[in-house]
Design an enzyme around this catalytic site. Sequence first.
Site, short mmCIF file in Angstrom:
data_model
loop_
_atom_site.label_atom_id
_atom_site.label_comp_id
_atom_site.label_asym_id
_atom_site.label_seq_id
_atom_site.Cartn_x
_atom_site.Cartn_y
_atom_site.Cartn_z
N LYS A 286 0.87 -1.16 -0.05
CA LYS A 286 0.03 0.12 -0.06
C LYS A 286 0.84 1.21 0.17
CE LYS A 286 -3.85 -2.41 2.34
NZ LYS A 286 -4.53 -2.32 3.59
N TYR B 260 -12.12 -2.76 -2.85
CA TYR B 260 -12.66 -2.76 -1.60
C TYR B 260 -14.08 -2.48 -1.67
CZ TYR B 260 -7.96 -2.15 0.66
OH TYR B 260 -6.66 -2.47 0.68
N PHE C 278 -15.39 3.53 7.28
CA PHE C 278 -14.20 3.86 6.83
C PHE C 278 -13.67 3.86 5.40
CE2 PHE C 278 -13.81 -0.60 8.06
CZ PHE C 278 -13.54 -1.24 6.95
N ARG D 262 -1.58 -14.23 4.60
CA ARG D 262 -2.20 -13.49 5.80
C ARG D 262 -1.37 -13.75 7.01
NH1 ARG D 262 -6.70 -10.45 4.61
NH2 ARG D 262 -7.71 -11.20 6.29
N THR E 105 -5.16 -6.92 10.79
CA THR E 105 -5.69 -5.75 10.10
C THR E 105 -4.97 -4.48 11.16
OG1 THR E 105 -7.67 -6.68 9.41
CG2 THR E 105 -7.47 -4.39 9.38
N ARG F 63 2.63 -6.24 9.30
CA ARG F 63 1.92 -5.06 9.77
C ARG F 63 2.60 -4.93 11.27
NH1 ARG F 63 -3.97 -7.01 7.60
NH2 ARG F 63 -4.06 -6.12 5.83
N ASN G 61 -1.86 -0.15 6.83
CA ASN G 61 -1.33 -1.04 7.41
C ASN G 61 -0.47 -1.82 6.43
OD1 ASN G 61 -3.51 -2.06 5.97
ND2 ASN G 61 -4.51 -3.10 7.32
N HIS H 193 -1.71 -5.44 1.54
CA HIS H 193 -2.99 -6.15 1.55
C HIS H 193 -2.89 -7.71 1.07
CE1 HIS H 193 -7.03 -7.46 0.11
NE2 HIS H 193 -6.49 -7.87 -1.27
N GLU I 10 -9.18 -10.85 -7.26
CA GLU I 10 -8.33 -9.81 -7.23
C GLU I 10 -7.47 -10.00 -8.40
OE1 GLU I 10 -8.96 -9.00 -2.34
OE2 GLU I 10 -7.21 -9.99 -3.28
P1 IDP Z 1 -7.71 -6.90 5.88
O1 IDP Z 1 -6.95 -6.25 4.99
O2 IDP Z 1 -6.76 -7.40 7.27
O3 IDP Z 1 -8.33 -8.16 5.27
P2 IDP Z 1 -10.24 -5.78 6.04
O4 IDP Z 1 -11.28 -5.81 7.35
O5 IDP Z 1 -10.60 -6.48 4.84
O6 IDP Z 1 -8.91 -6.16 6.75
O7 IDP Z 1 -10.31 -4.23 5.67
C1 IDP Z 1 -9.54 -3.89 4.41
C2 IDP Z 1 -8.59 -2.69 4.64
O8 IDP Z 1 -9.60 -1.54 5.39
C3 IDP Z 1 -7.63 -2.93 5.94
O9 IDP Z 1 -6.58 -3.49 5.43
C4 IDP Z 1 -7.24 -1.42 6.34
O10 IDP Z 1 -6.43 -0.90 5.36
C5 IDP Z 1 -8.65 -0.96 6.26
N1 IDP Z 1 -9.56 -0.97 7.32
C6 IDP Z 1 -9.93 -2.10 7.96
N2 IDP Z 1 -10.64 -1.64 9.39
C7 IDP Z 1 -10.56 -0.35 9.46
C8 IDP Z 1 -11.05 0.60 10.19
O11 IDP Z 1 -11.58 0.23 11.19
N3 IDP Z 1 -10.59 2.06 10.10
C9 IDP Z 1 -9.92 2.58 9.06
N4 IDP Z 1 -9.64 1.50 8.14
C10 IDP Z 1 -9.77 0.29 8.07
MG MG Z 2 -9.67 -8.09 3.86
#
Ligand code: IDP
Ligand code: MG
Length: 140
Positions: A9, A49, A57, A85, A91, A102, A112, A115, A126
């Site tokens: 990212k 997304y 968010f 993962r 996350t 992360r 973070n 992805h 994807e």
């Molecule tokens: P992941 O990337 O660990 O699969 P997801 O829940 O799929 O997590 O969320 C996708 C992306 O959205 C996260 O990697 C992060 O960049 C962002 N994100 C997730 N939860 C939050 C939040 O509570 N606040 C702000 N950004 C978030």
């Molecule tokens: Mg995800």
Amino acid sequence: MERSLILIKPDGVQRSLIGTIISRLEKQGLKLIAIKMLKLDKSLAQQHYAPHKDKPFFSSLVTYVISAPIVAAIFEGEGAVELIRKAAGETDPAKAAAETIRSDFGLDIEKNTIHGSDSTETARMEIRLFFSDDEIFNYH
Ligand code: IDP
Ligand code: MG
């Protein structure tokens, strides 16, 4: 063979972490079969997304991922989805296990650093979104 999509990212690209992250995943025994740098446009970011489109968010996330170039890559290997993962960590970097990408590099729950596809089915979708067949390589 199983494949997974990763994105380094904007926060990872901007802090010169591309080599480190690719190297960590290669050291897991995963094979890099496609890689490119690109700047997402809003439409591709929203598609990628889309599962989060109703989350509070979402608009901030889209703004962030289009704010600077990203690196998209495909890794191949047995259990690639799960391995990536695990290597990425939870996350929220504050909750991610030690020595995960992360935990080591993530700035906050949004920025973070990496992805990784969350299932083989998501990975297929994807990969189609980011790569054409002639950008994916087969080699020994
Ligand atoms: P992941 O990337 O660990 O699969 P997801 O829940 O799929 O997590 O969320 C996708 C992306 O959205 C996260 O990697 C992060 O960049 C962002 N994100 C997730 N939860 C939050 C939040 O509570 N606040 C702000 N950004 C978030
Ligand atoms: Mg995800």
